[in-house]
Write a protein that holds these residues in place. Structure first.
Motif, short mmCIF file in Angstrom:
data_model
loop_
_atom_site.label_atom_id
_atom_site.label_comp_id
_atom_site.label_asym_id
_atom_site.label_seq_id
_atom_site.Cartn_x
_atom_site.Cartn_y
_atom_site.Cartn_z
N MET A 1 0.83 -1.20 0.00
CA MET A 1 0.00 0.00 0.00
C MET A 1 0.87 1.25 0.00
SD MET A 1 -3.26 -0.90 2.45
CE MET A 1 -2.29 -1.41 3.86
N LEU A 2 1.95 1.21 0.76
CA LEU A 2 2.84 2.37 0.80
C LEU A 2 3.52 2.58 -0.55
CD1 LEU A 2 4.36 1.80 4.34
CD2 LEU A 2 2.84 3.66 3.67
N ASP A 3 3.85 1.50 -1.23
CA ASP A 3 4.43 1.63 -2.57
C ASP A 3 3.47 2.33 -3.52
OD1 ASP A 3 6.81 0.43 -1.92
OD2 ASP A 3 6.25 -1.55 -2.64
N ARG A 4 2.18 1.93 -3.47
CA ARG A 4 1.20 2.53 -4.36
C ARG A 4 1.00 4.02 -4.05
NH1 ARG A 4 -2.39 -1.83 -3.27
NH2 ARG A 4 -3.99 -0.34 -2.61
N LEU A 5 1.25 4.41 -2.80
CA LEU A 5 1.11 5.81 -2.42
C LEU A 5 2.39 6.61 -2.67
CD1 LEU A 5 -0.76 5.38 0.97
CD2 LEU A 5 -1.71 6.31 -1.13
N GLY A 6 3.41 5.95 -3.18
CA GLY A 6 4.69 6.64 -3.40
C GLY A 6 5.44 6.89 -2.11
N VAL B 1 -10.54 6.35 11.84
CA VAL B 1 -9.51 5.59 11.14
C VAL B 1 -8.59 4.94 12.18
CG1 VAL B 1 -9.51 7.06 9.08
CG2 VAL B 1 -7.96 7.58 10.97
N GLY B 2 -7.80 3.97 11.71
CA GLY B 2 -6.79 3.34 12.56
C GLY B 2 -7.38 2.65 13.77
N ASP B 3 -6.68 2.77 14.91
CA ASP B 3 -7.14 2.11 16.13
C ASP B 3 -8.47 2.66 16.62
OD1 ASP B 3 -5.02 0.41 16.25
OD2 ASP B 3 -4.00 1.36 17.93
N ILE C 1 -4.17 -1.85 9.27
CA ILE C 1 -5.49 -1.23 9.37
C ILE C 1 -5.38 0.28 9.29
CG2 ILE C 1 -7.45 -0.82 10.93
CD1 ILE C 1 -7.13 -3.68 11.90
N ALA C 2 -4.36 0.85 9.92
CA ALA C 2 -4.18 2.30 9.90
C ALA C 2 -3.99 2.82 8.48
CB ALA C 2 -3.00 2.69 10.78
N VAL C 3 -3.12 2.16 7.72
CA VAL C 3 -2.85 2.62 6.35
C VAL C 3 -4.06 2.36 5.45
CG1 VAL C 3 -1.34 2.36 4.34
CG2 VAL C 3 -0.37 2.29 6.64
N LEU C 4 -4.67 1.18 5.58
CA LEU C 4 -5.82 0.84 4.74
C LEU C 4 -6.98 1.81 4.97
CD1 LEU C 4 -7.17 -1.09 2.72
CD2 LEU C 4 -7.94 -2.44 4.68
N THR C 5 -7.31 2.08 6.23
CA THR C 5 -8.44 2.98 6.50
C THR C 5 -8.11 4.41 6.09
OG1 THR C 5 -7.71 3.18 8.82
CG2 THR C 5 -9.43 1.57 8.33
N ALA C 6 -6.84 4.79 6.16
CA ALA C 6 -6.46 6.12 5.68
C ALA C 6 -6.73 6.25 4.18
CB ALA C 6 -4.99 6.39 5.99
N ASN D 1 -19.93 -0.94 5.76
CA ASN D 1 -19.73 -2.34 5.37
C ASN D 1 -18.29 -2.78 5.62
OD1 ASN D 1 -22.38 -2.44 4.54
ND2 ASN D 1 -21.93 -2.30 2.36
N THR D 2 -17.35 -1.91 5.28
CA THR D 2 -15.93 -2.21 5.51
C THR D 2 -15.68 -2.45 6.99
OG1 THR D 2 -15.24 -0.91 3.59
CG2 THR D 2 -13.59 -1.34 5.27
N HIS D 3 -16.24 -1.58 7.81
CA HIS D 3 -16.06 -1.70 9.26
C HIS D 3 -16.63 -3.02 9.77
CE1 HIS D 3 -17.24 -0.57 13.53
NE2 HIS D 3 -15.94 -0.35 13.51
N ARG D 4 -17.83 -3.38 9.35
CA ARG D 4 -18.46 -4.61 9.81
C ARG D 4 -17.69 -5.84 9.34
NH1 ARG D 4 -22.74 -3.94 7.35
NH2 ARG D 4 -22.40 -5.37 5.62
N GLU D 5 -17.26 -5.84 8.08
CA GLU D 5 -16.56 -7.01 7.54
C GLU D 5 -15.19 -7.18 8.18
OE1 GLU D 5 -16.63 -5.89 3.49
OE2 GLU D 5 -18.78 -6.29 3.24
N MET D 6 -14.46 -6.07 8.39
CA MET D 6 -13.13 -6.18 9.01
C MET D 6 -13.25 -6.61 10.46
SD MET D 6 -11.03 -2.95 7.38
CE MET D 6 -9.58 -3.32 8.35
N ALA D 7 -14.24 -6.10 11.18
CA ALA D 7 -14.43 -6.50 12.57
C ALA D 7 -14.70 -7.99 12.67
CB ALA D 7 -15.57 -5.69 13.20
N ALA D 8 -15.59 -8.49 11.80
CA ALA D 8 -15.91 -9.92 11.82
C ALA D 8 -14.68 -10.75 11.49
CB ALA D 8 -17.03 -10.21 10.82
#
Length: 393
Positions: A1-6, A210-212, A227-232, A258-265
Motif C-alpha cells: 500500500m505504501l508503494d502505491r502511495l509513493g 480511522v486506525g485504532d 489497518i491504519a494505512v488501509l483505512t487512511a 460495510n468495511t467496518h463490519r466485515e473487518m471487525a468480523a
C-alpha cells in the motif's frame, strides 16, 4: 500500500533491522524456528511517524503540532477544533477524521472484544543475541513477543489479561525471555492497553474514524499498522465522494460501514483461531500444489450457476465510492474486481450461456495464475455447475 502511495522511501527510512531468525514456543513445549518462513522488518515508529508528517507537508498538507481539544460542529456543518492548552488557535475543517487511537473519546466509544488485556514493555541491554532475532510464545498466564536490535538490545512485550495481572510486571517480562538471555537484567519501561476493540460507529454526519479508533485488533494479529494505512486510503476516497458528490453520500457511508463490519468480523474470527491454536503449536501454512486447480471434468462441462447473482454494491473506483456490479456471497464481502478487472466483464461470457472453457479463453486481461485462482474461487463458492446437472434439474 505504501508503494502505491509513493511512500516506500518512508518505510525504508524507518527500518531498524530485518528479521533473520524466528523462534516460536507454545505452551505445549513445542518449539520451532527454522521451519518458519523468514522475512519482515522491524521499524522505528518514531522515525516512521516523523517521515509521514514530512511527506504530508511536502504534499501540501497544513500541519499544526499541538494537543487538540473537543471539536464542535457549526451551523453550516463545518468543524472547529481548538489547539493547545488555551484553545486560542482553532482549526476549521469541512470534515473531521477521528484518529485518537484506542482510547474512548469523541463520537461514541469503542467496544472491547473479550477481556481487557495489558501490554508490558521492557528492554534488556547487552543481550548478545544476533540482531533480527524475533521471539514469540505463550505461557500459562500470558503470551509474549520480542526482538533483538542493533547495539545489543532486546525489546520485549508481554501481553496479559488485566484480571490475571497478579505477578509484578518485571517478573512476567523475565518469564518471557529466551533461555539464552535470562542471565541478563531487563528493565520495565511501561504498560499500555492492548485490548481488542471495535468502534460502535465508524462514520457519522461530517466525521469518520480511522486506525485504532476504527478497529484496534488484538496484537497477536500484527495488523494495527495495516489497518491504519488501509483505512487512511479508504477514508480519503469516502470523504472525497461525500464532499464532491453530494448525491453519493449514502453510497460512501454504506461502503465505510460495510468495511467496518466485515473487518471487525474477520479479526474476531482470526483472533479466536490464533488462541485456539496455541495448544497445538504453530499452524503450518499449507501452500496449494501446482496441480490444485486440476478438475475431474473438462471446463467445457461447466456453466454459470443460477446462484451466481450480480447486485449493485458500493465500491471504490479511482478516487470515489460508486455503485458497481458485484458477485454477492452469503456472509462474505461481494467481489467487484479481480486484479482490477470488473467481475461483471469476466462473467459476461458465462451469463450469455457460454461454458467456462469459452469464458477463460476470453479473459485475456488476466494473467494465467489469476485465471486459475478465479476459477477456483467460482468453484469453491458453487457459482459453477455441470451442464448435465442443469439438464436433470
Amino acid at each position: 500500500m505504501l508503494d502505491r502511495l509513493g511512500l516506500s522511501g518512508v518505510l525504508a527510512h524507518s527500518v531498524h533491522t530485518e528479521i533473520t531468525e524466528k523462534r516460536v514456543k507454545w505452551r505445549s513445549g513445542k518449539e520451532s524456528g527454522k521451519s518458519l518462513s523468514l522475512g519482515g522488518k522491524i521499524i522505528s515508529r518514531d522515525r516512521f511517524d516523523r517521515a509521514l508528517v514530512v511527506a504530508a507537508i511536502a504534499a501540501g498538507v497544513d500541519y499544526v503540532n499541538g494537543a487538540a481539544g473537543p471539536p464542535t460542529q457549526q451551523s453550516d456543518g463545518t468543524w472547529q477544533i481548538p489547539i493547545g492548552a488555551d484553545g486560542q488557535v482553532k482549526v476549521c475543517a469541512r470534515f473531521l477524521v477521528i484518529a485518537t487511537g484506542r482510547r474512548n473519546g469523541w463520537f461514541g466509544s469503542t467496544i472491547a472484544q473479550g477481556a481487557r488485556s495489558i501490554a508490558l514493555y521492557g528492554i534488556m541491554r547487552n543481550c548478545e543475541m544476533p540482531a533480527g532475532t524475533m521471539v514469540v510464545g505463550t505461557a500459562d498466564t500470558h503470551w509474549y513477543w520480542g526482538v533483538s536490535l542493533p547495539q545489543d538490545t532486546y525489546h520485549a512485550l508481554t501481553f496479559v489479561g488485566a484480571k490475571r495481572l497478579s505477578e509484578a510486571p518485571i517478573a512476567l517480562l523475565e518469564r518471557s525471555l529466551p533461555p539464552d538471555t535470562k542471565s541478563r537484567p531487563i528493565t520495565f519501561n511501561g504498560a499500555a492497553d492492548a485490548t481488542f476493540r471495535v468502534a460502535r460507529r465508524a462514520i457519522g454526519q461530517g466525521w469518520l474514524r480511522v486506525g485504532d479508533a476504527f478497529i484496534a485488533p488484538d496484537p497477536l494479529s500484527s495488523s494495527g499498522l495495516y489497518i491504519a494505512v488501509l483505512t487512511a486510503i479508504q477514508s480519503a476516497r469516502v470523504i472525497n465522494t461525500i464532499l464532491r458528490r453530494p448525491s453519493d453520500v449514502l453510497t460512501a457511508e454504506t461502503f465505510y460501514k460495510n468495511t467496518h463490519r466485515e473487518m471487525a468480523a474477520h479479526f474476531v474470527a482470526a483472533t479466536a483461531s490464533f488462541y485456539l491454536s496455541e495448544e497445538s503449536g504453530p499452524v503450518a501454512k499449507v501452500e496449494p500444489s501446482a496441480n490444485s486447480h486440476e478438475l475431474s471434468f473438462p471446463l467445457s462441462d461447466l456453466i454459470l450457476s443460477p446462484s451466481a447473482k450480480l447486485h449493485l454494491v458500493p465500491t471504490l473506483t479511482n478516487d470515489f465510492v460508486v455503485m458497481a456490479p458485484g458477485l454477492v456471497r452469503s456472509n462474505k464481502p461481494p467481489v467487484v474486481f479481480v486484479d482490477g478487472i470488473p467481475v461483471d466483464r469476466l462473467l459476461a461470457p458465462l451469463q450469455a450461456g457460454g461454458s467456462l472453457a469459452s469464458a477463460v479463453s476470453e479473459w485475456i486481461e488476466l494473467a494465467i495464475p489469476s485465471r486459475l485462482r478465479f476459477v477456483q474461487f467460482l468453484l469453491e463458492n458453487a457459482f459453477l455447475i455441470e451442464k448435465r446437472k442443469k439438464r436433470n434439474s
